[in-house]
Design an enzyme around this catalytic site. Structure first.
Site, PDB file in Angstrom:
ATOM      1  N   GLY A   8      -2.300 -21.661  54.600  1.00  0.00           N
ATOM      2  CA  GLY A   8      -3.459 -20.945  54.262  1.00  0.00           C
ATOM      3  C   GLY A   8      -4.193 -21.657  52.866  1.00  0.00           C
ATOM      4  O   GLY A   8      -4.838 -20.849  52.025  1.00  0.00           O
ATOM      5  N   GLY A  11      -8.028 -21.278  52.014  1.00  0.00           N
ATOM      6  CA  GLY A  11      -8.456 -20.059  51.690  1.00  0.00           C
ATOM      7  C   GLY A  11      -8.978 -19.535  50.071  1.00  0.00           C
ATOM      8  O   GLY A  11      -8.736 -20.607  49.345  1.00  0.00           O
ATOM      9  N   GLN A  12      -9.396 -18.528  49.750  1.00  0.00           N
ATOM     10  CA  GLN A  12      -9.737 -18.139  48.337  1.00  0.00           C
ATOM     11  C   GLN A  12      -8.737 -18.433  47.508  1.00  0.00           C
ATOM     12  O   GLN A  12      -8.811 -19.110  46.518  1.00  0.00           O
ATOM     13  CB  GLN A  12     -10.360 -16.662  48.369  1.00  0.00           C
ATOM     14  N   ASP A  34      -3.240 -25.724  56.539  1.00  0.00           N
ATOM     15  CA  ASP A  34      -3.956 -24.678  57.157  1.00  0.00           C
ATOM     16  C   ASP A  34      -4.617 -25.200  58.350  1.00  0.00           C
ATOM     17  O   ASP A  34      -4.280 -26.356  58.854  1.00  0.00           O
ATOM     18  CB  ASP A  34      -5.386 -24.629  56.195  1.00  0.00           C
ATOM     19  N   TYR A 140      -5.691  -4.139  58.499  1.00  0.00           N
ATOM     20  CA  TYR A 140      -5.131  -4.939  57.473  1.00  0.00           C
ATOM     21  C   TYR A 140      -4.178  -4.211  56.502  1.00  0.00           C
ATOM     22  O   TYR A 140      -3.084  -4.742  56.217  1.00  0.00           O
ATOM     23  CB  TYR A 140      -6.488  -5.483  56.663  1.00  0.00           C
ATOM     24  N   LYS A 144      -0.038  -4.869  55.873  1.00  0.00           N
ATOM     25  CA  LYS A 144       0.412  -5.086  54.869  1.00  0.00           C
ATOM     26  C   LYS A 144       1.842  -4.130  54.397  1.00  0.00           C
ATOM     27  O   LYS A 144       2.654  -4.515  53.920  1.00  0.00           O
ATOM     28  CB  LYS A 144      -0.496  -4.920  53.495  1.00  0.00           C
TER      29      LYS A 144
HETATM   30  N1  SER Z   1      -9.463  -8.170  48.396  1.00  0.00           N
HETATM   31  C1  SER Z   1      -9.065  -7.690  50.052  1.00  0.00           C
HETATM   32  C2  SER Z   1      -9.969  -7.095  50.838  1.00  0.00           C
HETATM   33  O1  SER Z   1     -11.043  -6.597  50.287  1.00  0.00           O
HETATM   34  C3  SER Z   1      -8.035  -6.576  49.620  1.00  0.00           C
HETATM   35  O2  SER Z   1      -6.870  -7.351  49.914  1.00  0.00           O
HETATM   36  O3  SER Z   1      -9.732  -7.007  51.816  1.00  0.00           O
END
Ligand code: SER
Length: 322
Positions: A8, A11-12, A34, A140, A144
């Protein structure tokens, strides 16, 4: 000597972490991976990888004699809601693929990020404790919590050295965020610098835990360097940079750009944000591996205004520059 694979890496967080790892361990010891090549040349070798392709992942690990994997590939909270099944599949199966490699002793150490999104409405949202009720409302967040359980399980059962941080909303300027609920805290700076009003998708007073990118990257490096015997958490550590609401962020930006205007037009992301804590208790991370943030709200704002590009297309950020 560590041989590192960052999955990844476009990514940011991945792009900045790749650069930081390269300067710490040497570019030759870091492999960036990636699904597509980076927009701009990186300082490390790049390999294309869909982390769900287990055979390809294993081939890369063997070929490059990888010892440490940083797994940053994920679908974030807001984007995940439009594709729950593929979000779950990517976020959970990627971790399982990597943990299995560690269980088989093909790699020695794993870093995997959790998030404040793992918390939910019953988590004591004023200051979420390290050990809380975890009842996330997004796919999401659910991925996690599942990931945290997997990390602790693989550590307890198989001795896998996996380490994790529950990242707050991460604010940075080198690469665009992708599909998160906290993304407003980056877009707002670009509008302010362009001299345009900003339409914020969260309500003015929605306070969330946040962290500035240099602190997030440093936390990751410090946790991975910590003495394993001192790490009492193998699910994921709470860490905090600073906490603020859109209104507080706007006030701070206005000290530097007085005519900046913000309107509030909350959308579905407001509900997600309301299910997350306003702050987190990070005393366990402070005690176990000496975590301490350096950027408060004012320092973050100062640095973002100085550096954020006007938009990502017109002036692409210097991704992962060494
Ligand atoms: N910054 C993330 C989001 O907004 C949170 O882990 O999904």
């Amino acid at each position: 000597m560590s041989r590192i694979l960052v999955i990844g890496s476009n990514g940011q967080i991945g792009s900045e972490l790749t650069a930081a790892l390269a300067s710490e361990h040497g570019s030759a010891n870091v492999v960036a991976a990636d699904v597509t090549p980076p927009a701009l040349p990186q300082c490390t070798q790049f390999v294309s990888l869909d982390v769900l392709d287990n055979a390809r992942l294993r081939e890369i690990v063997v070929k490059h004699s990888i010892t440490d994997i940083y797994l940053l590939a994920a679908v974030l909270s807001a984007r995940g809601e439009s594709a729950p099944l593929s979000t779950w599949t990517l976020n959970v199966n990627s971790l399982l693929n990597v943990l299995e490699l560690a269980r088989e002793k093909r790699v020695s150490r794993v870093f995997w990020p959790s998030s404040i999104a793992a918390f939910g409405p019953h988590s004591s949202l004023e200051i979420a404790p390290q050990w809380a009720i975890m009842d996330p409302t997004t796919i999401y967040g659910a991925s996690k919590v599942a990931g945290e359980r997997l990390c602790e399980y693989y550590f307890a059962k198989f001795g896998v050295d996996v380490r994790s941080i529950r990242y707050p909303g991460v604010v940075g300027y080198k690469a665009p965020p992708g599909g998160g609920t906290t993304d407003y805290a980056i877009a707002i700076f670009q509008a302010a610098k362009r001299g345009e009003p900003y339409h914020c998708f969260l309500d003015a007073h929605t306070t969330l835990p946040m962290i500035y990118m240099p602190d997030a990257v440093r936390a990751t490096l410090e946790l991975m360097k910590a003495d394993p015997g001192r790490l009492r958490i193998r699910s994921s550590y709470n860490i905090l940079g600073t906490s603020f609401s859109p209104a507080e962020l706007t006030r701070s930006i206005r000290k530097r750009i007085p005519r900046f205007q913000v309107t509030y037009v909350p959308d579905f992301r407001q509900q997600i944000a309301q299910s997350w804590p306003r702050s987190v208790d990070d005393s366990q991370a402070r005690a176990d591996w000496g975590w301490e943030p350096r950027f408060d709200l004012e320092a973050l704002v100062e640095d973002m205004i100085a550096n954020v590009p006007l938009d990502w297309e017109r002036s692409p950020p210097a991704r992962a520059a060494s």
